[in-house]
Write a protein that holds these residues in place. Structure first.
Motif, PDB file in Angstrom:
ATOM      1  N   LEU A  98     -20.769  33.210  -2.852  1.00 21.26           N
ATOM      2  CA  LEU A  98     -20.507  32.756  -4.219  1.00 21.26           C
ATOM      3  C   LEU A  98     -21.767  32.179  -4.848  1.00 21.26           C
ATOM      4  O   LEU A  98     -22.069  32.449  -6.020  1.00 21.26           O
ATOM      5  CB  LEU A  98     -19.393  31.710  -4.219  1.00 21.26           C
ATOM      6  N   CYS A  99     -22.514  31.391  -4.092  1.00 21.12           N
ATOM      7  CA  CYS A  99     -23.760  30.813  -4.624  1.00 21.12           C
ATOM      8  C   CYS A  99     -24.751  31.910  -5.003  1.00 21.12           C
ATOM      9  O   CYS A  99     -25.461  31.793  -6.011  1.00 21.12           O
ATOM     10  CB  CYS A  99     -24.379  29.860  -3.604  1.00 21.12           C
ATOM     11  N   ASP A 100     -24.801  32.983  -4.210  1.00 26.82           N
ATOM     12  CA  ASP A 100     -25.664  34.112  -4.562  1.00 26.82           C
ATOM     13  C   ASP A 100     -25.221  34.736  -5.886  1.00 26.82           C
ATOM     14  O   ASP A 100     -26.062  35.072  -6.731  1.00 26.82           O
ATOM     15  CB  ASP A 100     -25.632  35.174  -3.452  1.00 26.82           C
ATOM     16  N   ARG A 101     -23.908  34.861  -6.075  1.00 25.65           N
ATOM     17  CA  ARG A 101     -23.408  35.441  -7.334  1.00 25.65           C
ATOM     18  C   ARG A 101     -23.741  34.542  -8.514  1.00 25.65           C
ATOM     19  O   ARG A 101     -24.109  35.022  -9.588  1.00 25.65           O
ATOM     20  CB  ARG A 101     -21.891  35.660  -7.260  1.00 25.65           C
ATOM     21  N   ILE A 102     -23.615  33.237  -8.313  1.00 20.87           N
ATOM     22  CA  ILE A 102     -23.928  32.294  -9.392  1.00 20.87           C
ATOM     23  C   ILE A 102     -25.411  32.357  -9.741  1.00 20.87           C
ATOM     24  O   ILE A 102     -25.797  32.333 -10.917  1.00 20.87           O
ATOM     25  CB  ILE A 102     -23.501  30.868  -8.993  1.00 20.87           C
ATOM     26  N   ASP A 103     -26.261  32.468  -8.713  1.00 16.72           N
ATOM     27  CA  ASP A 103     -27.707  32.563  -8.962  1.00 16.72           C
ATOM     28  C   ASP A 103     -28.059  33.808  -9.770  1.00 16.72           C
ATOM     29  O   ASP A 103     -29.067  33.818 -10.490  1.00 16.72           O
ATOM     30  CB  ASP A 103     -28.470  32.602  -7.630  1.00 16.72           C
ATOM     31  N   ASN A 104     -27.236  34.848  -9.641  1.00 14.98           N
ATOM     32  CA  ASN A 104     -27.551  36.124 -10.287  1.00 14.98           C
ATOM     33  C   ASN A 104     -26.690  36.410 -11.514  1.00 14.98           C
ATOM     34  O   ASN A 104     -26.625  37.550 -11.963  1.00 14.98           O
ATOM     35  CB  ASN A 104     -27.394  37.257  -9.266  1.00 14.98           C
ATOM     36  N   LEU A 105     -26.040  35.378 -12.049  1.00 19.90           N
ATOM     37  CA  LEU A 105     -25.281  35.574 -13.280  1.00 19.90           C
ATOM     38  C   LEU A 105     -26.209  36.006 -14.416  1.00 19.90           C
ATOM     39  O   LEU A 105     -27.319  35.482 -14.550  1.00 19.90           O
ATOM     40  CB  LEU A 105     -24.574  34.278 -13.681  1.00 19.90           C
ATOM     41  N   PRO A 106     -25.770  36.950 -15.242  1.00 21.32           N
ATOM     42  CA  PRO A 106     -26.624  37.365 -16.367  1.00 21.32           C
ATOM     43  C   PRO A 106     -26.788  36.228 -17.372  1.00 21.32           C
ATOM     44  O   PRO A 106     -25.937  35.332 -17.463  1.00 21.32           O
ATOM     45  CB  PRO A 106     -25.854  38.541 -16.970  1.00 21.32           C
ATOM     46  N   PRO A 107     -27.878  36.255 -18.132  1.00 21.04           N
ATOM     47  CA  PRO A 107     -28.129  35.164 -19.092  1.00 21.04           C
ATOM     48  C   PRO A 107     -26.989  34.950 -20.082  1.00 21.04           C
ATOM     49  O   PRO A 107     -26.736  33.820 -20.497  1.00 21.04           O
ATOM     50  CB  PRO A 107     -29.409  35.617 -19.812  1.00 21.04           C
TER      51      PRO A 107
END
Length: 219
Positions: A98-107
Protein backbone atom coordinates in the motif's frame (compact mmCIF):
# COMPACT_ATOMS: atom_id res chain seq x y z
CA UNK A 1 0.19 -4.54 12.91
CA UNK A 2 0.07 -3.77 16.60
CA UNK A 3 -0.54 -6.76 18.87
CA UNK A 4 0.53 -9.97 17.14
CA UNK A 5 -2.16 -12.47 16.17
CA UNK A 6 -2.59 -15.36 13.74
CA UNK A 7 -5.76 -16.47 11.96
CA UNK A 8 -6.40 -19.59 9.90
CA UNK A 9 -9.11 -19.34 7.25
CA UNK A 10 -10.41 -16.22 8.99
CA UNK A 11 -10.57 -17.78 12.45
CA UNK A 12 -8.12 -16.41 15.05
CA UNK A 13 -5.94 -18.98 16.73
CA UNK A 14 -6.63 -19.15 20.45
CA UNK A 15 -3.89 -17.82 22.71
CA UNK A 16 -1.68 -20.83 23.35
CA UNK A 17 0.53 -21.79 26.22
CA UNK A 18 4.25 -22.36 26.30
CA UNK A 19 4.14 -24.90 23.46
CA UNK A 20 3.12 -22.12 21.02
CA UNK A 21 5.54 -19.46 22.23
CA UNK A 22 8.61 -20.73 20.39
CA UNK A 23 6.88 -21.40 17.03
CA UNK A 24 5.23 -17.98 17.16
CA UNK A 25 8.54 -16.32 17.98
CA UNK A 26 9.96 -18.03 14.89
CA UNK A 27 7.01 -16.74 12.83
CA UNK A 28 7.53 -13.19 14.10
CA UNK A 29 11.23 -13.37 13.28
CA UNK A 30 10.56 -14.60 9.73
CA UNK A 31 7.93 -11.92 9.17
CA UNK A 32 10.46 -9.38 10.40
CA UNK A 33 13.07 -10.60 7.92
CA UNK A 34 11.04 -9.71 4.86
CA UNK A 35 11.03 -11.81 1.72
CA UNK A 36 14.75 -12.60 1.97
CA UNK A 37 14.32 -14.92 4.92
CA UNK A 38 16.83 -15.44 7.69
CA UNK A 39 19.89 -17.70 8.02
CA UNK A 40 19.34 -20.74 10.21
CA UNK A 41 22.44 -19.75 12.17
CA UNK A 42 20.81 -16.43 13.06
CA UNK A 43 17.52 -18.09 13.97
CA UNK A 44 19.35 -20.41 16.35
CA UNK A 45 20.21 -17.34 18.41
CA UNK A 46 16.55 -17.29 19.46
CA UNK A 47 17.40 -20.45 21.42
CA UNK A 48 20.75 -19.33 22.76
CA UNK A 49 19.52 -20.15 26.27
CA UNK A 50 19.10 -23.88 25.61
CA UNK A 51 21.71 -26.65 25.38
CA UNK A 52 20.91 -27.66 21.78
CA UNK A 53 19.68 -24.60 19.82
CA UNK A 54 19.72 -26.42 16.46
CA UNK A 55 17.43 -29.14 17.80
CA UNK A 56 15.16 -26.50 19.35
CA UNK A 57 14.97 -24.61 16.04
CA UNK A 58 14.11 -27.77 14.10
CA UNK A 59 11.37 -28.52 16.62
CA UNK A 60 10.00 -24.97 16.28
CA UNK A 61 9.97 -25.28 12.47
CA UNK A 62 8.01 -28.54 12.73
CA UNK A 63 5.56 -27.06 15.24
CA UNK A 64 5.04 -23.87 13.21
CA UNK A 65 4.23 -25.84 10.06
CA UNK A 66 1.77 -27.90 12.09
CA UNK A 67 0.29 -24.74 13.64
CA UNK A 68 -0.20 -23.14 10.21
CA UNK A 69 -1.58 -26.42 8.82
CA UNK A 70 0.61 -25.86 5.77
CA UNK A 71 4.12 -27.28 5.43
CA UNK A 72 4.71 -25.25 2.25
CA UNK A 73 4.24 -21.93 4.08
CA UNK A 74 7.67 -22.26 5.71
CA UNK A 75 10.58 -22.90 3.36
CA UNK A 76 13.99 -24.17 4.47
CA UNK A 77 16.64 -24.12 1.76
CA UNK A 78 20.30 -23.16 1.41
CA UNK A 79 20.80 -22.82 5.18
CA UNK A 80 18.00 -20.22 5.29
CA UNK A 81 14.37 -20.21 6.36
CA UNK A 82 11.70 -17.99 4.84
CA UNK A 83 7.94 -17.67 4.52
CA UNK A 84 6.29 -18.35 1.19
CA UNK A 85 4.20 -15.22 0.71
CA UNK A 86 2.04 -17.08 -1.82
CA UNK A 87 0.85 -19.34 0.98
CA UNK A 88 -0.04 -16.71 3.57
CA UNK A 89 -1.14 -13.09 3.95
CA UNK A 90 0.40 -10.67 6.42
CA UNK A 91 -0.47 -7.08 7.24
CA UNK A 92 3.24 -6.23 7.02
CA UNK A 93 3.36 -7.20 3.34
CA UNK A 94 0.03 -5.45 2.74
CA UNK A 95 1.34 -2.28 4.41
CA UNK A 96 4.45 -2.14 2.25
CA UNK A 97 2.45 -2.77 -0.94
CA UNK A 98 0.00 0.00 0.00
CA UNK A 99 2.82 2.43 0.83
CA UNK A 100 4.33 1.75 -2.59
CA UNK A 101 0.98 2.57 -4.22
CA UNK A 102 0.69 5.77 -2.20
CA UNK A 103 4.22 6.80 -3.21
CA UNK A 104 3.26 6.33 -6.86
CA UNK A 105 -0.09 8.11 -6.85
CA UNK A 106 -0.42 10.42 -9.87
CA UNK A 107 -0.20 14.16 -9.19
CA UNK A 108 -3.90 14.64 -9.97
CA UNK A 109 -5.19 11.65 -7.99
CA UNK A 110 -8.92 12.17 -7.25
CA UNK A 111 -10.12 12.89 -3.75
CA UNK A 112 -11.90 9.53 -3.53
CA UNK A 113 -8.61 7.71 -4.18
CA UNK A 114 -6.82 9.73 -1.50
CA UNK A 115 -9.62 9.08 0.98
CA UNK A 116 -9.63 5.35 0.16
CA UNK A 117 -5.85 5.12 0.57
CA UNK A 118 -6.04 6.87 3.93
CA UNK A 119 -8.79 4.56 5.19
CA UNK A 120 -6.85 1.47 4.11
CA UNK A 121 -3.59 2.73 5.60
CA UNK A 122 -5.08 3.61 8.97
CA UNK A 123 -6.96 0.32 9.10
CA UNK A 124 -3.80 -1.69 8.45
CA UNK A 125 -1.51 0.08 10.90
CA UNK A 126 -2.86 -0.24 14.44
CA UNK A 127 0.46 0.24 16.22
CA UNK A 128 4.10 -0.93 16.21
CA UNK A 129 5.01 -4.29 14.67
CA UNK A 130 4.64 -7.00 17.36
CA UNK A 131 3.91 -4.35 19.98
CA UNK A 132 5.02 -5.40 23.44
CA UNK A 133 7.62 -7.90 22.21
CA UNK A 134 11.08 -6.33 22.36
CA UNK A 135 13.03 -9.31 21.02
CA UNK A 136 16.05 -7.68 19.36
CA UNK A 137 15.57 -9.26 15.93
CA UNK A 138 12.10 -7.68 15.64
CA UNK A 139 13.20 -4.10 16.21
CA UNK A 140 14.52 -3.30 12.69
CA UNK A 141 11.22 -4.35 11.10
CA UNK A 142 9.30 -2.39 13.74
CA UNK A 143 11.18 0.76 12.79
CA UNK A 144 10.81 0.06 9.07
CA UNK A 145 7.03 -0.36 9.39
CA UNK A 146 6.79 2.80 11.48
CA UNK A 147 8.83 4.82 8.99
CA UNK A 148 6.86 3.62 5.96
CA UNK A 149 3.53 4.23 7.70
CA UNK A 150 4.37 7.77 8.81
CA UNK A 151 5.77 8.69 5.40
CA UNK A 152 2.60 7.42 3.70
CA UNK A 153 0.33 9.22 6.19
CA UNK A 154 2.29 12.45 5.66
CA UNK A 155 2.11 12.05 1.87
CA UNK A 156 -1.67 11.59 1.94
CA UNK A 157 -2.13 14.37 4.47
CA UNK A 158 -0.17 16.87 2.40
CA UNK A 159 -2.06 15.87 -0.75
CA UNK A 160 -5.31 16.57 1.11
CA UNK A 161 -3.93 19.86 2.41
CA UNK A 162 -3.15 20.90 -1.17
CA UNK A 163 -6.84 20.35 -1.95
CA UNK A 164 -7.75 22.36 1.18
CA UNK A 165 -9.48 19.30 2.61
CA UNK A 166 -8.54 20.41 6.12
CA UNK A 167 -10.94 18.20 8.17
CA UNK A 168 -9.97 15.04 6.27
CA UNK A 169 -6.25 15.86 6.38
CA UNK A 170 -6.55 16.51 10.12
CA UNK A 171 -8.26 13.14 10.57
CA UNK A 172 -5.38 11.38 8.80
CA UNK A 173 -2.81 13.09 11.02
CA UNK A 174 -4.87 12.57 14.19
CA UNK A 175 -5.31 8.86 13.57
CA UNK A 176 -1.63 8.53 12.71
CA UNK A 177 -0.91 10.25 16.01
CA UNK A 178 -3.10 7.71 17.84
CA UNK A 179 -1.04 4.86 16.36
CA UNK A 180 2.32 6.60 16.89
CA UNK A 181 1.95 9.20 19.70
CA UNK A 182 5.58 10.32 19.46
CA UNK A 183 5.53 11.06 15.73
CA UNK A 184 6.28 14.76 15.30
CA UNK A 185 5.21 14.61 11.64
CA UNK A 186 1.62 14.04 12.76
CA UNK A 187 1.70 17.00 15.16
CA UNK A 188 3.13 19.24 12.45
CA UNK A 189 0.38 18.16 10.08
CA UNK A 190 -2.35 18.89 12.62
CA UNK A 191 -0.83 22.31 13.27
CA UNK A 192 -0.83 23.11 9.54
CA UNK A 193 -4.47 22.02 9.30
CA UNK A 194 -5.39 24.34 12.17
CA UNK A 195 -3.60 27.20 10.44
CA UNK A 196 -5.37 26.31 7.18
CA UNK A 197 -8.70 26.62 9.01
CA UNK A 198 -7.47 29.97 10.39
CA UNK A 199 -7.50 28.66 13.96
CA UNK A 200 -4.14 29.72 15.46
CA UNK A 201 -5.33 28.85 18.97
CA UNK A 202 -5.81 25.21 17.95
CA UNK A 203 -2.40 25.20 16.27
CA UNK A 204 -0.75 26.52 19.43
CA UNK A 205 -2.63 23.99 21.57
CA UNK A 206 -1.33 21.20 19.34
CA UNK A 207 2.21 22.58 19.62
CA UNK A 208 1.90 22.59 23.42
CA UNK A 209 0.61 19.03 23.41
CA UNK A 210 3.51 17.87 21.24
CA UNK A 211 6.02 19.59 23.53
CA UNK A 212 4.48 18.01 26.63
CA UNK A 213 4.48 14.51 25.14
CA UNK A 214 8.10 14.75 23.98
CA UNK A 215 9.19 16.26 27.30
CA UNK A 216 7.55 13.46 29.28
CA UNK A 217 9.48 10.87 27.25
CA UNK A 218 12.81 12.65 27.65
CA UNK A 219 12.52 12.93 31.44
Amino acid sequence: LGNFSVALHGTPLPAGGKTQQRPLLLLKSLLGSGTAGRPLSALMQLWADVAAPKTALNAAIHRLRKLLENDAALLVSGAKASLDRRQLWSDVDALFALCDRIDNLPPQAPLAELRGGADELLDLYRGPFCEGDDTVCLLPMRERCRSRFLHAADTLGQRLEALQQWPLAHEVYARANEAEPLAEVAYRGMMRCAQGRRDPAAAFAMYRRCREVVSSVLK
